[in-house]
Design a protein around this motif. Sequence first.
Motif, PDB file in Angstrom:
ATOM      1  N   PHE A 201      47.047  22.864 -25.868  1.00 58.99           N
ATOM      2  CA  PHE A 201      46.361  23.133 -27.125  1.00 58.99           C
ATOM      3  C   PHE A 201      44.878  23.292 -26.826  1.00 58.99           C
ATOM      4  O   PHE A 201      44.263  22.413 -26.209  1.00 58.99           O
ATOM      5  N   VAL A 202      44.312  24.422 -27.255  1.00 57.74           N
ATOM      6  CA  VAL A 202      42.919  24.751 -26.957  1.00 57.74           C
ATOM      7  C   VAL A 202      42.125  24.780 -28.267  1.00 57.74           C
ATOM      8  O   VAL A 202      42.167  25.771 -29.004  1.00 57.74           O
ATOM      9  N   PRO A 203      41.414  23.708 -28.594  1.00 62.64           N
ATOM     10  CA  PRO A 203      40.653  23.671 -29.845  1.00 62.64           C
ATOM     11  C   PRO A 203      39.372  24.499 -29.746  1.00 62.64           C
ATOM     12  O   PRO A 203      38.573  24.301 -28.828  1.00 62.64           O
ATOM     13  N   TYR A 204      39.195  25.419 -30.690  1.00 62.63           N
ATOM     14  CA  TYR A 204      37.891  26.065 -30.783  1.00 62.63           C
ATOM     15  C   TYR A 204      37.102  25.409 -31.913  1.00 62.63           C
ATOM     16  O   TYR A 204      37.674  24.699 -32.753  1.00 62.63           O
ATOM     17  N   SER A 205      35.809  25.588 -31.892  1.00 66.09           N
ATOM     18  CA  SER A 205      34.894  24.928 -32.844  1.00 66.09           C
ATOM     19  C   SER A 205      35.133  23.416 -32.911  1.00 66.09           C
ATOM     20  O   SER A 205      35.218  22.837 -34.001  1.00 66.09           O
ATOM     21  N   PRO A 206      35.223  22.742 -31.754  1.00 69.67           N
ATOM     22  CA  PRO A 206      35.466  21.289 -31.795  1.00 69.67           C
ATOM     23  C   PRO A 206      34.275  20.495 -32.322  1.00 69.67           C
ATOM     24  O   PRO A 206      34.404  19.301 -32.578  1.00 69.67           O
ATOM     25  N   LEU A 207      33.137  21.184 -32.496  1.00 69.74           N
ATOM     26  CA  LEU A 207      31.964  20.529 -33.072  1.00 69.74           C
ATOM     27  C   LEU A 207      31.716  20.988 -34.503  1.00 69.74           C
ATOM     28  O   LEU A 207      30.602  20.894 -35.024  1.00 69.74           O
ATOM     29  N   GLY A 208      32.771  21.491 -35.149  1.00 66.51           N
ATOM     30  CA  GLY A 208      32.636  21.894 -36.544  1.00 66.51           C
ATOM     31  C   GLY A 208      31.571  22.946 -36.758  1.00 66.51           C
ATOM     32  O   GLY A 208      30.777  22.862 -37.686  1.00 66.51           O
ATOM     33  N   ARG A 209      31.559  23.946 -35.861  1.00 65.47           N
ATOM     34  CA  ARG A 209      30.572  25.049 -35.913  1.00 65.47           C
ATOM     35  C   ARG A 209      29.139  24.516 -35.902  1.00 65.47           C
ATOM     36  O   ARG A 209      28.243  25.056 -36.536  1.00 65.47           O
ATOM     37  N   GLY A 210      28.948  23.420 -35.163  1.00 64.58           N
ATOM     38  CA  GLY A 210      27.629  22.831 -35.016  1.00 64.58           C
ATOM     39  C   GLY A 210      27.317  21.731 -36.003  1.00 64.58           C
ATOM     40  O   GLY A 210      26.366  20.961 -35.810  1.00 64.58           O
ATOM     41  N   PHE A 211      28.129  21.610 -37.048  1.00 71.64           N
ATOM     42  CA  PHE A 211      27.827  20.631 -38.094  1.00 71.64           C
ATOM     43  C   PHE A 211      27.890  19.202 -37.554  1.00 71.64           C
ATOM     44  O   PHE A 211      27.119  18.338 -37.984  1.00 71.64           O
ATOM     45  N   LEU A 212      28.800  18.951 -36.624  1.00 69.84           N
ATOM     46  CA  LEU A 212      29.004  17.595 -36.131  1.00 69.84           C
ATOM     47  C   LEU A 212      27.975  17.167 -35.087  1.00 69.84           C
ATOM     48  O   LEU A 212      28.030  16.056 -34.575  1.00 69.84           O
ATOM     49  N   THR A 213      27.026  18.059 -34.783  1.00 73.01           N
ATOM     50  CA  THR A 213      25.962  17.688 -33.847  1.00 73.01           C
ATOM     51  C   THR A 213      24.870  16.879 -34.541  1.00 73.01           C
ATOM     52  O   THR A 213      24.048  16.250 -33.888  1.00 73.01           O
ATOM     53  N   GLY A 214      24.853  16.931 -35.874  1.00 72.27           N
ATOM     54  CA  GLY A 214      23.810  16.249 -36.621  1.00 72.27           C
ATOM     55  C   GLY A 214      22.516  17.031 -36.728  1.00 72.27           C
ATOM     56  O   GLY A 214      21.552  16.581 -37.367  1.00 72.27           O
ATOM     57  N   ALA A 215      22.484  18.222 -36.121  1.00 70.33           N
ATOM     58  CA  ALA A 215      21.245  19.014 -36.102  1.00 70.33           C
ATOM     59  C   ALA A 215      21.078  19.885 -37.344  1.00 70.33           C
ATOM     60  O   ALA A 215      19.971  20.312 -37.658  1.00 70.33           O
ATOM     61  N   ILE A 216      22.169  20.164 -38.045  1.00 66.43           N
ATOM     62  CA  ILE A 216      22.106  21.036 -39.215  1.00 66.43           C
ATOM     63  C   ILE A 216      21.855  20.173 -40.450  1.00 66.43           C
ATOM     64  O   ILE A 216      22.667  19.308 -40.782  1.00 66.43           O
ATOM     65  N   ARG A 217      20.750  20.430 -41.125  1.00 64.69           N
ATOM     66  CA  ARG A 217      20.370  19.594 -42.262  1.00 64.69           C
ATOM     67  C   ARG A 217      20.325  20.340 -43.583  1.00 64.69           C
ATOM     68  O   ARG A 217      20.285  19.728 -44.650  1.00 64.69           O
ATOM     69  N   SER A 218      20.312  21.678 -43.524  1.00 66.02           N
ATOM     70  CA  SER A 218      20.166  22.463 -44.747  1.00 66.02           C
ATOM     71  C   SER A 218      20.813  23.832 -44.564  1.00 66.02           C
ATOM     72  O   SER A 218      20.800  24.380 -43.454  1.00 66.02           O
ATOM     73  N   PRO A 219      21.363  24.407 -45.636  1.00 64.46           N
ATOM     74  CA  PRO A 219      21.885  25.777 -45.545  1.00 64.46           C
ATOM     75  C   PRO A 219      20.802  26.773 -45.139  1.00 64.46           C
ATOM     76  O   PRO A 219      21.102  27.856 -44.637  1.00 64.46           O
ATOM     77  N   ASN A 220      19.544  26.386 -45.326  1.00 65.04           N
ATOM     78  CA  ASN A 220      18.436  27.264 -44.952  1.00 65.04           C
ATOM     79  C   ASN A 220      18.180  27.280 -43.448  1.00 65.04           C
ATOM     80  O   ASN A 220      17.318  28.031 -42.975  1.00 65.04           O
ATOM     81  N   ASP A 221      18.936  26.455 -42.712  1.00 63.58           N
ATOM     82  CA  ASP A 221      18.776  26.430 -41.254  1.00 63.58           C
ATOM     83  C   ASP A 221      19.342  27.685 -40.594  1.00 63.58           C
ATOM     84  O   ASP A 221      19.102  27.913 -39.410  1.00 63.58           O
TER      85      ASP A 221
END
Length: 331
Positions: A201-221
């Motif tokens: 099984f090969v998971p893509y987007s295992p970081l939730g498209r970057g959301f799970l990195t904690g770096a995304i704070r706003s839709p304006n990013d």
Amino acid sequence: MKQRQLGKNGPMVSALGLGCMGMSEFYTHDMDEKESLATLDRALELGITMLDTADVYGPHTNEELLGRALQGRRDKVFLATKFGIVRDPANPQARGTNGHPDYIRQSVEGSLKRLKTDVIDLYYQHRADPAVPIEESVGALSDLVREGKIRYVGMSEISAATLERAHKVHPISALQTEYSLWSRDVEQSILPACARLGIAFVPYSPLGRGFLTGAIRSPNDFGENDFRKNNPRFQGENFAQNLQLADKVVEIASEKGVKPSQLALAWVLAQGDNIVPIPGTKRRTYLEENIAALDVILNEAEIAAIEAVFPLRSAAGERYAPEMMRILSNS
């Protein structure tokens, strides 16, 4: 580099692969080919052997990038690409599917040329085509294995029932589907099917498209060309709700002394020895952070704590915008 076997009868590959899509499209208009090539160099240097692309990325330009990058060292990687998603030049948001045998043959020849190779290690059907029985598509892929154009057959985003049908025609070595803390639906039937059939099984987007990195704070990013701008999970109230969930992952990661991305990846890796995630990045810094996740060991209590704050189906919003969800529903 730690290794994992790609399915019951497949080769050993690096326990973490590299998704190359974002080097060419979808996440930003600011493409930096020099940094992308440096990231590929660093990935090989650190022992990553599994590289993932598709003809639809660009379209075509991502395969061409890898073709240039791998000249003289093709033997150092396990190269995966995909066919089957059809784009409409007149409508960038539109998506179709094609699983006809003649289209598959045409697609593999194009990918071989762009990748500058005489064989593709793992060839995925990117999405099922409701107009073509899966048995017919897999039969064509089986022919390509016999002809030596591809080594292993993969499927992407299909149901457990469709996977069973495909596997009866020709051994399926890997199933690629989105999987992360905020996309856990595969746990119900897909992961058990893969384990039962001996399929990686090969998971893509295992970081939730970057959301799970904690770096995304706003839709304006997001930049204007970033597809996340139109993704339901990154909009309005969904964004606010998902940010609260992601912040809980950040808290647990902080307590453990690791980055949120490393905690999220370690959790995916802990779900089974047959799992080979392919986090995507075009920057060496993030590549090295992701690889360090292989050394993050989670005990049962930590896994339980993570799953308690991010339970099944807790993310708000669909995984994709309506056009992509439409072709997902045909799996």
